[in-house]
Design a protein around this motif. Structure first.
Motif, mmCIF file in Angstrom:
data_model
loop_
_atom_site.group_PDB
_atom_site.id
_atom_site.type_symbol
_atom_site.label_atom_id
_atom_site.label_comp_id
_atom_site.label_asym_id
_atom_site.label_seq_id
_atom_site.Cartn_x
_atom_site.Cartn_y
_atom_site.Cartn_z
ATOM 1 N N TRP A 296 0.327 -1.324 0.162
ATOM 2 C CA TRP A 296 -0.084 0.058 -0.042
ATOM 3 C C TRP A 296 0.571 0.922 -0.213
ATOM 4 C CZ3 TRP A 296 -1.291 3.585 3.830
ATOM 5 C CH2 TRP A 296 -2.521 4.160 3.790
ATOM 6 N N VAL A 297 1.970 0.851 0.398
ATOM 7 C CA VAL A 297 2.761 2.574 0.513
ATOM 8 C C VAL A 297 3.419 2.580 -0.801
ATOM 9 C CG1 VAL A 297 4.779 3.439 2.056
ATOM 10 C CG2 VAL A 297 3.640 1.568 3.517
ATOM 11 N N HIS B 13 2.022 1.308 -3.260
ATOM 12 C CA HIS B 13 0.934 2.439 -4.493
ATOM 13 C C HIS B 13 0.970 3.278 -3.852
ATOM 14 C CE1 HIS B 13 -3.052 0.441 -5.743
ATOM 15 N NE2 HIS B 13 -2.706 2.001 -6.147
ATOM 16 N N GLY B 14 0.778 3.923 -2.990
ATOM 17 C CA GLY B 14 0.758 5.486 -2.934
ATOM 18 C C GLY B 14 1.633 6.675 -3.212
ATOM 19 N N LEU B 15 3.354 6.230 -3.031
ATOM 20 C CA LEU B 15 4.574 6.754 -3.629
ATOM 21 C C LEU B 15 4.450 6.049 -5.293
ATOM 22 C CD1 LEU B 15 7.263 5.064 -1.644
ATOM 23 C CD2 LEU B 15 5.954 7.120 -1.354
ATOM 24 N N LEU C 82 1.825 6.608 -7.629
ATOM 25 C CA LEU C 82 0.693 6.913 -7.621
ATOM 26 C C LEU C 82 1.327 8.470 -7.556
ATOM 27 C CD1 LEU C 82 -2.904 5.386 -6.983
ATOM 28 C CD2 LEU C 82 -1.590 5.125 -8.364
ATOM 29 N N LEU C 83 1.947 8.959 -6.571
ATOM 30 C CA LEU C 83 1.512 10.422 -6.377
ATOM 31 C C LEU C 83 3.330 10.824 -6.891
ATOM 32 C CD1 LEU C 83 1.969 10.287 -2.307
ATOM 33 C CD2 LEU C 83 0.033 11.675 -3.889
ATOM 34 N N TRP D 99 -4.221 15.535 3.906
ATOM 35 C CA TRP D 99 -2.603 15.034 3.971
ATOM 36 C C TRP D 99 -2.784 14.119 5.556
ATOM 37 C CZ3 TRP D 99 1.189 13.135 1.271
ATOM 38 C CH2 TRP D 99 0.903 13.171 -0.115
ATOM 39 N N TYR E 254 -4.357 11.014 5.372
ATOM 40 C CA TYR E 254 -3.675 10.572 5.326
ATOM 41 C C TYR E 254 -2.499 9.341 5.722
ATOM 42 C CZ TYR E 254 -0.246 8.090 1.006
ATOM 43 O OH TYR E 254 0.287 7.273 1.027
ATOM 44 N N TYR F 60 -3.199 1.886 9.889
ATOM 45 C CA TYR F 60 -2.966 0.439 9.314
ATOM 46 C C TYR F 60 -1.941 -0.506 8.928
ATOM 47 C CZ TYR F 60 -3.966 -1.865 4.713
ATOM 48 O OH TYR F 60 -3.673 -3.279 3.782
ATOM 49 N N VAL F 61 -0.633 0.384 7.992
ATOM 50 C CA VAL F 61 1.018 -0.545 8.522
ATOM 51 C C VAL F 61 1.195 -0.731 9.682
ATOM 52 C CG1 VAL F 61 3.431 0.340 7.132
ATOM 53 C CG2 VAL F 61 1.330 1.410 5.855
ATOM 54 N N GLU G 37 -8.855 1.499 1.597
ATOM 55 C CA GLU G 37 -7.695 1.623 1.526
ATOM 56 C C GLU G 37 -7.400 2.293 0.268
ATOM 57 O OE1 GLU G 37 -6.738 -2.586 2.499
ATOM 58 O OE2 GLU G 37 -4.540 -2.147 0.371
ATOM 59 N N HIS G 38 -7.759 2.079 -1.138
ATOM 60 C CA HIS G 38 -7.557 2.419 -2.872
ATOM 61 C C HIS G 38 -8.361 3.786 -2.664
ATOM 62 C CE1 HIS G 38 -5.693 -1.843 -2.326
ATOM 63 N NE2 HIS G 38 -5.217 -1.210 -2.495
ATOM 64 N N PHE H 90 -6.908 6.707 -2.245
ATOM 65 C CA PHE H 90 -5.815 7.612 -2.698
ATOM 66 C C PHE H 90 -6.512 8.041 -3.775
ATOM 67 C CE2 PHE H 90 -3.129 3.627 -2.497
ATOM 68 C CZ PHE H 90 -1.971 4.736 -1.343
ATOM 69 N N LEU I 94 -7.239 12.104 -1.961
ATOM 70 C CA LEU I 94 -6.166 12.023 -1.298
ATOM 71 C C LEU I 94 -5.376 12.795 -2.711
ATOM 72 C CD1 LEU I 94 -4.021 12.420 0.941
ATOM 73 C CD2 LEU I 94 -2.835 11.218 -0.610
ATOM 74 N N LEU I 95 -5.486 12.455 -3.641
ATOM 75 C CA LEU I 95 -4.914 12.999 -5.198
ATOM 76 C C LEU I 95 -6.346 14.565 -5.605
ATOM 77 C CD1 LEU I 95 -3.958 10.650 -7.777
ATOM 78 C CD2 LEU I 95 -2.755 12.135 -6.457
#
Lengths: 109, 153
Positions: A47-48, A50-52, A54-55, B51, B54, B61-62, B89-90, B93, B96-97
């Motif tokens: 997931w980390v 995935h986020g990186l 996308l950003l 943010w 997030y 979560y992690v 969780e998906h 994103f 967030l964007l």
């Protein structure tokens, strides 16, 4: 502070593209264990990573698209609004739909 | 940081971001020169709060979610993880964007007169509100999934 319109357009279109890529990456990593393992190995958690990804893609595409001449309505704010709306709805429906179907198939199996 | 704190901060920041996005939406509906500063300030607030949501939610979560996940999957509401957590969780994103883009769009030099820019801001702010509310609802189902799992033990 104001931002020149070309950046509003390019980052808006980048947002739309990354929304679709997000959905594609979800389906890809959930259906291909190699991709999932690679994403886990990259940062310790898929997931980390995935986020990186996308950003980074959002920033890179937003920057690159400033060099392209937008076609017709895509370059206008209304066109960007439509692109953002359609890609968000479509991408999020793919993600929710995927987990709905995967969960149902898992429960049925 | 105790896990309960980050777990409480996550929906708090999220709901504050939703409220800020509603503020942006209403200001843009009535946009004029005098409201530009408020629109840009509230848009920055949306981005900052998302943010923070997030980072706080992601940390939990992690680092801490694995134990809750095991409880949910062994309990009577496995779909709380299988569908709601996996989707949340998906989908986050996208949110967030959208939130990150909002202050950029609000900084457009064509405001407040350009109808297209206003339509763009309204679209992004509305999506933030709708997705933010969906996140809150999904989080509630996940919490109930943990509770149902613990009660079934």
């Amino acid at each position: 502070m104001t931002i020149p319109p070309k950046y509003i357009t390019s980052f808006g279109l980048s947002l739309a593209l990354v929304n679709l890529f997000n959905a594609a990456l979800v389906v890809l990593k959930e259906t291909d264990e190699g991709v999932l393992a690679g994403m886990k190995a990259a940062t310790g958690h898929h997931w980390v990573t995935h986020g990186l990804v996308l950003l980074a893609l959002f920033v890179a595409l937003g920057w690159l698209l400033t060099y392209l001449k937008p076609a017709r309505r895509a370059g206008e704010p209304s066109g960007v609004a439509v692109a953002v709306l359609v890609s968000t709805v479509l991408g999020d429906m793919v993600i929710a739909g995927y987990f709905l179907v995967a969960g149902w198939l898992g429960a049925a199996a | 940081m105790p896990p309960e704190i980050s777990l409480m901060l996550h929906p708090t920041f999220g709901m504050l971001a939703v409220l800020a996005a509603v503020w942006v939406f209403v200001e843009v509906l009535n946009a004029r020169e005098g409201s530009l500063r408020r629109i840009r300030l509230a848009s920055l607030g949306v981005a900052a709060l998302l943010w923070l949501a997030y980072v706080s939610g992601g940390y939990w979560y992690v680092v801490h979610y694995a134990a809750d996940k095991a409880v949910i999957k062994a309990g009577p509401w496995p779909f709380a993880h299988g569908f709601f957590m996996e989707a949340k969780e998906h989908l986050f994103f996208s949110l967030l964007l959208l939130g990150t883009y909002l202050p950029m769009a609000a900084s457009d030099s064509r405001l407040p007169g350009d109808q297209g820019v206003r339509r763009l801001l309204l679209t992004v702010a509305l999506l933030v509100v709708l997705l933010g509310l969906a996140m809150e609802g999904m989080g509630a189902v996940i919490s109930l999934g943990v509770r149902e799992g613990l009660m079934a033990r």
